[in-house]
Design an enzyme around this catalytic site. Structure first.
Site, short mmCIF file in Angstrom:
data_model
loop_
_atom_site.label_atom_id
_atom_site.label_comp_id
_atom_site.label_asym_id
_atom_site.label_seq_id
_atom_site.Cartn_x
_atom_site.Cartn_y
_atom_site.Cartn_z
CB THR A 171 13.36 11.13 8.81
OG1 THR A 171 13.75 12.10 9.23
CG2 THR A 171 12.64 10.57 10.49
CB VAL B 243 15.69 10.64 3.71
CG1 VAL B 243 15.67 11.05 2.38
CG2 VAL B 243 15.70 8.83 3.49
CB CYS B 244 15.99 14.10 7.01
SG CYS B 244 13.76 14.52 6.67
CB THR B 245 20.36 12.08 8.88
OG1 THR B 245 18.73 12.48 9.88
CG2 THR B 245 21.71 12.47 9.57
CG LEU C 85 19.37 18.67 7.25
CD1 LEU C 85 18.66 18.61 8.26
CD2 LEU C 85 19.47 19.84 6.58
#
Length: 269
Positions: A97, A99-101, A104
């Protein structure tokens, strides 16, 4: 006719009134559906799983709940993994996804700063290990980094529900099995396994990794020096003398004290 109306009036006055409720003729009647819709999403979800219906109350100062899980670094027992260290546990709605990428990748780039402060990092995402491994390749490519901290595989949301990392408002935020995705939660845990800070963001809003690092600096300074930190505080900024410490004692402990108000005094550490 008059006699008939008189009898009806007497009967109406003497009988106990009945409350009219529509009958639910099937499990799919509007009444049944309405009562189900009014049930909190957590209870509706937990009713179909083996997860305990009562979740622990995670307040600041509570012990971080223990759990066993599979991660990209192997199986862990969370409390053993902490091993007396500061730690950050942060959740993500799903692999691959956008935003998550970005999140992290940012945390991976800041890993040396967290390590310098003795802080372990561990992520969580609502997918299995095989998905995590492929996703990490994308994260490293997009962010030009080398992600080294473990990511928990929480496809069944057991850890997410244990830590209440779900959104009760966004009822559409579910996977193909009808299980709620996680929101963006952050837990800072101290060496005594106590929760010292929580942050919760909706799935649509990315976090500020620098703010997480700033809070770590504040908490560690508070524990070591017995002070408080003001708004937007950064390392080497002035700190606040707590109200419980007299100005005289503060001068003995810290040296110079700058008093703006009897209750607002600054010093340096």
């Amino acid at each position: 006719m008059a006699t008939l109306f008189a009898r009806s009036a007497v009967r109406a006055a003497t009988q106990t009134p009945r409350l009219a409720f529509p009958k639910a003729t099937s499990p799919f009647s509007p009444i049944v559906l309405r009562s189900r819709a009014q049930r909190p999403i957590t209870r509706r979800f937990l009713a179909t799983t083996s997860i305990p219906s009562e979740q622990p109350r995670l307040r600041l100062g509570s012990e971080a709940p223990n759990f066993q899980a599979k991660t990209t670094h192997g199986d862990i027992d969370f409390h053993k993994w902490l091993d007396g260290s500061w730690a950050i546990l942060f959740s993500h709605p799903a692999d691959f996804t956008p935003v998550c990428t970005t999140e992290l990748g940012a945390f991976a780039r800041l890993a040396p700063e967290f390590e310098r402060r003795g802080v372990k990092m561990i992520g969580l995402s609502a997918n299995d290990l095989s998905s995590h491994e492929k996703w990490i390749d994308d994260i490293n490519e997009v962010s030009s980094t080398n992600l080294q901290f473990p990511i928990i595989a929480d496809a069944d949301r057991r850890v997410a529900y244990l830590y209440d990392m779900v959104d009760a408002q966004d009822l559409t935020n579910i996977d193909e099995k009808g299980i709620a995705f996680t929101i963006r939660s952050v837990f800072i845990i101290d060496p005594q396994k106590k929760i010292r800070l929580t942050m919760m963001y909706p799935a649509s809003t990315g976090r500020n990794s620098a703010e997480v690092l700033r809070v770590i600096d504040s908490l560690q300074a508070v524990d070591k020096k017995g002070i408080a930190t003001p708004i937007d505080w950064q390392l080497e900024d002035d700190v606040i003398v707590p109200p419980s410490v007299s100005t005289e004692d503060a001068k003995k402990k810290f040296g110079q004290v700058r008093e703006l108000k009897p209750y607002l005094r600054y010093t340096r550490i």
